[in-house]
Enzyme design. Structure first.
Site, PDB file in Angstrom:
ATOM      1  N   ARG A  28       1.784   5.513   7.575  1.00 49.06           N
ATOM      2  CA  ARG A  28       0.613   5.311   8.438  1.00 49.06           C
ATOM      3  C   ARG A  28       1.252   5.505   9.753  1.00 49.06           C
ATOM      4  O   ARG A  28       1.423   6.508  10.063  1.00 49.06           O
ATOM      5  CB  ARG A  28      -0.164   4.117   7.936  1.00 49.06           C
ATOM      6  CG  ARG A  28      -1.373   3.952   8.826  1.00 49.06           C
ATOM      7  CD  ARG A  28      -2.272   2.588   8.163  1.00 49.06           C
ATOM      8  NE  ARG A  28      -3.454   2.331   8.634  1.00 49.06           N
ATOM      9  CZ  ARG A  28      -3.674   1.975   9.692  1.00 49.06           C
ATOM     10  NH1 ARG A  28      -2.756   1.358  10.457  1.00 49.06           N
ATOM     11  NH2 ARG A  28      -5.000   1.818  10.159  1.00 49.06           N
ATOM     12  N   ARG A 141      -8.290  -2.772   3.909  1.00 50.10           N
ATOM     13  CA  ARG A 141      -7.791  -1.635   4.759  1.00 50.10           C
ATOM     14  C   ARG A 141      -6.228  -2.197   5.576  1.00 50.10           C
ATOM     15  O   ARG A 141      -6.558  -3.225   6.325  1.00 50.10           O
ATOM     16  CB  ARG A 141      -8.633  -1.365   6.067  1.00 50.10           C
ATOM     17  CG  ARG A 141      -8.180  -0.281   7.157  1.00 50.10           C
ATOM     18  CD  ARG A 141      -9.227  -0.013   8.115  1.00 50.10           C
ATOM     19  NE  ARG A 141      -8.730   1.055   9.054  1.00 50.10           N
ATOM     20  CZ  ARG A 141      -8.302   0.581  10.120  1.00 50.10           C
ATOM     21  NH1 ARG A 141      -7.898  -0.498  10.439  1.00 50.10           N
ATOM     22  NH2 ARG A 141      -7.712   1.499  10.896  1.00 50.10           N
ATOM     23  N   THR A 145      -5.746  -3.995  12.878  1.00 53.73           N
ATOM     24  CA  THR A 145      -7.146  -4.679  13.143  1.00 53.73           C
ATOM     25  C   THR A 145      -7.411  -5.438  12.064  1.00 53.73           C
ATOM     26  O   THR A 145      -7.679  -6.867  12.545  1.00 53.73           O
ATOM     27  CB  THR A 145      -8.162  -3.651  12.897  1.00 53.73           C
ATOM     28  OG1 THR A 145      -8.013  -2.511  13.923  1.00 53.73           O
ATOM     29  CG2 THR A 145      -9.661  -4.214  13.389  1.00 53.73           C
ATOM     30  N   ARG A 259      -1.425  -6.836 -22.986  1.00 52.72           N
ATOM     31  CA  ARG A 259      -1.532  -5.645 -22.488  1.00 52.72           C
ATOM     32  C   ARG A 259      -2.227  -5.480 -21.340  1.00 52.72           C
ATOM     33  O   ARG A 259      -3.530  -5.643 -21.420  1.00 52.72           O
ATOM     34  CB  ARG A 259      -1.977  -4.626 -23.510  1.00 52.72           C
ATOM     35  CG  ARG A 259      -2.352  -3.225 -23.296  1.00 52.72           C
ATOM     36  CD  ARG A 259      -1.076  -2.213 -22.722  1.00 52.72           C
ATOM     37  NE  ARG A 259      -1.548  -1.210 -22.305  1.00 52.72           N
ATOM     38  CZ  ARG A 259      -0.666   0.012 -21.844  1.00 52.72           C
ATOM     39  NH1 ARG A 259       0.595  -0.455 -21.732  1.00 52.72           N
ATOM     40  NH2 ARG A 259      -1.102   1.267 -21.425  1.00 52.72           N
ATOM     41  N   CYS A 275      -2.381  13.251 -21.924  1.00 50.56           N
ATOM     42  CA  CYS A 275      -1.808  11.973 -21.833  1.00 50.56           C
ATOM     43  C   CYS A 275      -1.833  11.171 -23.048  1.00 50.56           C
ATOM     44  O   CYS A 275      -1.857  11.436 -24.316  1.00 50.56           O
ATOM     45  CB  CYS A 275      -2.487  11.153 -20.648  1.00 50.56           C
ATOM     46  SG  CYS A 275      -4.206  10.664 -21.165  1.00 50.56           S
ATOM     47  N   ASP A 337       2.410   6.757  -7.830  1.00 49.32           N
ATOM     48  CA  ASP A 337       1.784   5.658  -8.652  1.00 49.32           C
ATOM     49  C   ASP A 337       0.984   4.936  -7.174  1.00 49.32           C
ATOM     50  O   ASP A 337       1.764   4.145  -6.805  1.00 49.32           O
ATOM     51  CB  ASP A 337       2.573   5.134  -9.412  1.00 49.32           C
ATOM     52  CG  ASP A 337       1.864   4.169 -10.567  1.00 49.32           C
ATOM     53  OD1 ASP A 337       0.863   3.546 -10.079  1.00 49.32           O
ATOM     54  OD2 ASP A 337       2.583   3.902 -11.639  1.00 49.32           O
ATOM     55  N   ARG A 339      -1.099   2.154  -8.043  1.00 56.67           N
ATOM     56  CA  ARG A 339      -1.631   1.053  -8.888  1.00 56.67           C
ATOM     57  C   ARG A 339      -1.170  -0.114  -8.193  1.00 56.67           C
ATOM     58  O   ARG A 339      -0.114  -0.286  -8.006  1.00 56.67           O
ATOM     59  CB  ARG A 339      -1.674   1.024 -10.393  1.00 56.67           C
ATOM     60  CG  ARG A 339      -2.276   2.082 -10.909  1.00 56.67           C
ATOM     61  CD  ARG A 339      -1.860   2.270 -12.518  1.00 56.67           C
ATOM     62  NE  ARG A 339      -0.634   2.676 -12.563  1.00 56.67           N
ATOM     63  CZ  ARG A 339       0.016   2.889 -13.638  1.00 56.67           C
ATOM     64  NH1 ARG A 339      -0.706   2.636 -14.770  1.00 56.67           N
ATOM     65  NH2 ARG A 339       1.374   3.290 -13.631  1.00 56.67           N
ATOM     66  N   THR A 360       4.464  -2.885 -22.976  1.00 59.72           N
ATOM     67  CA  THR A 360       4.658  -1.671 -21.877  1.00 59.72           C
ATOM     68  C   THR A 360       5.810  -1.054 -21.994  1.00 59.72           C
ATOM     69  O   THR A 360       6.752  -1.746 -22.543  1.00 59.72           O
ATOM     70  CB  THR A 360       4.274  -2.187 -20.467  1.00 59.72           C
ATOM     71  OG1 THR A 360       4.349  -1.202 -19.642  1.00 59.72           O
ATOM     72  CG2 THR A 360       5.316  -3.208 -19.964  1.00 59.72           C
ATOM     73  N   LYS A 365       5.539  -2.117 -14.128  1.00 60.03           N
ATOM     74  CA  LYS A 365       4.353  -2.835 -14.656  1.00 60.03           C
ATOM     75  C   LYS A 365       5.012  -4.292 -14.524  1.00 60.03           C
ATOM     76  O   LYS A 365       4.166  -5.108 -14.136  1.00 60.03           O
ATOM     77  CB  LYS A 365       3.748  -2.511 -15.795  1.00 60.03           C
ATOM     78  CG  LYS A 365       2.371  -3.158 -15.900  1.00 60.03           C
ATOM     79  CD  LYS A 365       1.640  -2.578 -17.180  1.00 60.03           C
ATOM     80  CE  LYS A 365       1.156  -1.272 -16.982  1.00 60.03           C
ATOM     81  NZ  LYS A 365       0.373  -0.556 -17.856  1.00 60.03           N
TER      82      LYS A 365
END
Length: 425
Positions: A28, A141, A145, A259, A275, A337, A339, A360, A365
């Site tokens: 950023r 965000r 700020t 899972r 996939c 990735d 996530r 997994t 994860k």
């Protein structure tokens, strides 16, 4: 690696009326802002800020304060590349001179944080720049700020801060970055934290989910309880398919087969062979059903490893032109990735899970779920079938994302379904 201080110290310092330094992400601005609570502003603090920063002093406020004070956007269409929500500048109407001195700006800052102030207490334009923070703070965000407002609120103060970017003392005309900020913090006795640390702290210590509904869902694998959740700050819905008793009079929440499945419309619903998501979901439901006790948590908002459906389709276009699944994301300017499993961890805790056997083949994860009061006692491989359409995708996940996928090198495209291999999106 730069030494950082704890979020707890930063919050305590903010509460005590001290300033702290907050660094944002390298991707950023990669800059450090000097931050203190607006209601604690003094002429000395403002003068210190002016001396060591760009001098463009801003006061982040939560949305309710902006609305109460009639602080409208500085421009109708925000064109700031980071989405910083500047409002019209202000000065305190009374008790100041020209508005530019450290004393005058401290007065205006305190007035902005005063819960009894009204719109008419200010003149417009002025010498202080209010900023409107996103509801939900850094969880919505990851900007300075929101960090300022979050820190003030966490310190038990009004959700109003004062911020400005620290300039480099070594490279005139540039902003200070991580290593120099550490030296500066030590010289002045200031805490140094990152926005990432603040996000992690909030995710671990605050509840951001709400249980909404529960219903019986009969499937071809047997009957499950579908428990629906909403994510308070992200406007996303998730569902946990639960089999058996997880916690209660006859269960202690330990040794639960779990899972955490990332949403995949193309694989889960349309049966895409690009996939391995659909077969993984089916296998997880079957394994939990056989176990008689467990959870399949379906995480919305994880489409395409978190980049969203439209971006995923764009990534598919790039893959058809030769890119692999990781490079395609990067070519779009997106992370490999994106996530986050914090919300999923909170849902599992709400369901009563304490320790789990995690279905997994993705080691990341496991890391993503640690630290939320959950204990992963075992990683259970989840078998799926490789095919000619997804073999390159699976190999890329193995080679570039570290997924534990054995046997892929033995695959031959001439064989339709060569066997079962583990994979986790």
């Amino acid at each position: 690696m730069t030494r950082l201080d704890s979020v707890e110290r930063a919050v305590a310092d903010i509460a005590a009326g001290k300033a702290v330094i907050v660094i944002d992400d390298e991707d950023r601005e990669n800059e450090g802002d000097l931050i203190f609570a607006a209601e604690k502003a003094t002429p000395e603090m403002v003068a210190f800020m002016v001396r060591y920063t760009s001098g463009y002093l801003c006061v982040p406020l939560d949305g309710a304060i902006c609305d109460r004070l009639g602080l409208l956007p500085m421009y109708a269409v925000n064109q700031d590349k980071h989405g910083t929500a500047y409002t019209v500048t202000v000065d305190a109407r009374n008790g100041i001179g020209t508005g530019i001195s450290a004393s005058d700006r401290a007065t205006t800052m305190r007035l902005l944080a005063d819960p009894t102030s009204v719109a008419d207490d200010f003149t417009r334009p002025g010498h202080v720049v209010p900023l409107r923070a996103k509801d939900g703070g850094v969880l919505r965000r990851p900007g300075h700020t929101e960090a300022a407002v979050d820190l003030a609120r966490m310190a038990g103060l009004q959700p109003a801060g004062a911020i400005c970017e620290i300039v480099s003392q070594k490279d005139e005309g540039s902003m200070a970055h991580t290593d120099e900020l550490r030296v500066f913090a030590d010289e002045h006795g200031l805490a140094l934290i990152t926005i990432a640390d603040l996000i992690e702290w909030r995710r671990k210590h605050e509840k951001h989910i709400e249980r909404v509904a529960e219903a019986r869902i009969p499937t071809r694998h047997g009957e499950f309880r579908a428990i629906g959740y909403t994510s308070i700050y992200e406007d996303v819905e998730h569902v946990a398919l639960v089999r058996g008793e997880i916690a209660g009079p006859n269960a202690d929440g330990d040794d639960v087969l779990v899972r955490v499945h990332s949403e995949c419309l193309t694989g889960d619903v349309f049966g895409s062979r690009r996939c391995d998501c659909g077969p993984q979901l089916d296998a997880a439901l079957a394994m939990v059903a056989r176990e008689g006790r467990g959870v399949v948590l379906y995480m919305r908002g994880h489409e395409g490893r978190g980049i969203g459906l439209m971006h995923k389709l764009q990534a598919y276009q790039l893959q058809d032109a030769g890119a692999d699944t990781v490079d395609a994301n990067l070519k779009l300017g997106l992370p490999a990735d994106a996530r986050d499993y914090g919300i999923g961890a909170q849902i599992l805790v709400d369901l009563g899970v304490r320790s789990m056997r995690l279905l997994t083949n993705n080691p990341a994860k496991r890391v993503g779920l640690d630290g939320y009061g959950l204990h992963i006692i075992e990683r259970v491989p989840l078998p799926v079938r490789a095919n000619a359409e997804n073999i390159r995708y699976l190999m890329t996940k193995r080679d570039k994302l570290g997924h534990d996928l054995a046997g892929l090198d033995d695959f031959h495209e001439s064989v339709h379904l060569p066997g079962e291999f583990g994979g986790a999106l």
